[in-house]
Design an enzyme around this catalytic site. Sequence first.
Site, PDB file in Angstrom:
ATOM      1  N   GLU A  46       0.776  -1.148   0.124  1.00 25.89           N
ATOM      2  CA  GLU A  46      -0.033  -0.022  -0.214  1.00 25.89           C
ATOM      3  C   GLU A  46       0.701   1.273   0.062  1.00 25.89           C
ATOM      4  OE1 GLU A  46      -3.301  -0.261   2.846  1.00 25.89           O
ATOM      5  OE2 GLU A  46      -3.365  -2.271   2.697  1.00 25.89           O
ATOM      6  N   TYR A  47       0.320   2.471  -0.526  1.00 23.04           N
ATOM      7  CA  TYR A  47       0.859   3.603  -0.516  1.00 23.04           C
ATOM      8  C   TYR A  47       2.241   3.560  -1.532  1.00 23.04           C
ATOM      9  CZ  TYR A  47      -2.251   4.683   3.467  1.00 23.04           C
ATOM     10  OH  TYR A  47      -3.196   4.731   4.099  1.00 23.04           O
ATOM     11  N   MET A  74     -10.265  -3.435  -1.572  1.00 27.07           N
ATOM     12  CA  MET A  74     -10.474  -2.956  -0.320  1.00 27.07           C
ATOM     13  C   MET A  74     -11.483  -1.979   0.066  1.00 27.07           C
ATOM     14  SD  MET A  74      -6.288  -3.237   1.017  1.00 27.07           S
ATOM     15  CE  MET A  74      -5.638  -2.037  -0.401  1.00 27.07           C
ATOM     16  N   TYR A  91     -13.524  -0.693   2.255  1.00 30.47           N
ATOM     17  CA  TYR A  91     -13.950  -0.472   3.585  1.00 30.47           C
ATOM     18  C   TYR A  91     -12.799   0.639   3.985  1.00 30.47           C
ATOM     19  CZ  TYR A  91     -10.297  -4.372   3.696  1.00 30.47           C
ATOM     20  OH  TYR A  91      -9.199  -5.025   3.220  1.00 30.47           O
ATOM     21  N   GLU A  92     -13.412   1.099   5.198  1.00 29.18           N
ATOM     22  CA  GLU A  92     -12.341   2.402   5.717  1.00 29.18           C
ATOM     23  C   GLU A  92     -12.902   3.577   5.447  1.00 29.18           C
ATOM     24  OE1 GLU A  92      -9.477   2.179   8.550  1.00 29.18           O
ATOM     25  OE2 GLU A  92     -11.429   1.091   8.748  1.00 29.18           O
ATOM     26  N   TRP A 127     -11.549  -8.131   6.331  1.00 30.33           N
ATOM     27  CA  TRP A 127     -10.456  -7.632   7.075  1.00 30.33           C
ATOM     28  C   TRP A 127     -11.257  -7.057   8.369  1.00 30.33           C
ATOM     29  CZ3 TRP A 127      -5.414  -7.268   7.223  1.00 30.33           C
ATOM     30  CH2 TRP A 127      -4.874  -6.476   8.429  1.00 30.33           C
TER      31      TRP A 127
END
Length: 338
Positions: A113-114, A176, A178-179, A302
């Site tokens: 990630e990132y 992903m 979510y978040e 997750w």
Amino acid sequence: MRTIIVNGYMYPDVSPDVLTATAPNLTYLSMFTYGITAEGNLIQLDDSHLIQGVKPYGVGPLMVLTAMNEEGGFDNLMAHEVFRDAEKSERLLDQIEATIREKGLAGIDFDFEYLLAEDKEAYAAFIRKTSLRLNPSGYIVMVAAAPKTYADQPGQLYEGHDYRLLGEAANLVLIMTYEWGYTYGPPMAVAPLNQVKRVLNYAVREIDPEKILMGIPNYGYDWTLPYVPGESRAEKISNTEAAARAERYGAVIQWDEAAQSPWYTYTDAEGRVHEVWFENNASIRAKLNLVEEYGLAGVSYWNLMYYFPENWEALHSMYEPAKITLPNASAEGSAAAQ
């Protein structure tokens, strides 16, 4: 009843009871996390109890690979060094394959990630190279991707992930989703259905839907109000605790129609007002409906450190989790979902 792939993440310190209760519901277990060094060496994970805990249930244990520093943050410069250096990337790939074979894993799940925007092609190329190395022996290659809604979406979380390239390189792509509601953000659903659909609308245009796993959160957040940007920090709680907390404080659970998620407010013993967003049977079912709507391969949770019975009740009422036959480490086999 349709069979789908069900993946989920666990840390090695998961409760043995949670591992045993969860394993029958899965296709794959992503074990978090292996790591890398700047020299391209693989950092091992003590995961033998996870591997042995899921194999009797036809579940494939997956090596999760991240580039994390000692502080637990994603290190994009270390990833940059490895992906750009042929000798380091080859060393890493050799060690990945050796570990998967020695431990009897089902494959690998990349979670970088990132990443730097300039590394998106190099990252996808490394995943493709891994697939070409591992797939002939029956091992799968999965990659986790940030929840994008268009190709050139700005932001460090998004710029290093090219959906089309990752979809071509890997066997499965976990989106992903979510978040949106997160530790430092304002109170809102962790995975609002309207936002999830925006991401999936883009994802299925770039990636074969039969390769896509939709991310589902297995937790909620409790915010103490008022929310102060840069200062507030939400408490992450299990969905079971969220429901119990509502009952304990006599809170009335509300339903957000757009997010298709439950929420409530309560006042604690010190007179502070809280706002809680979480998942329940209805919100899980709303998410699971998207698997059929978009023709996806399945879902990925997750994470599975909390046991949430309502989730599995909803899933089994709608789908059957696929089971696998693990490849023989010394011979060619098939790890495809049965």
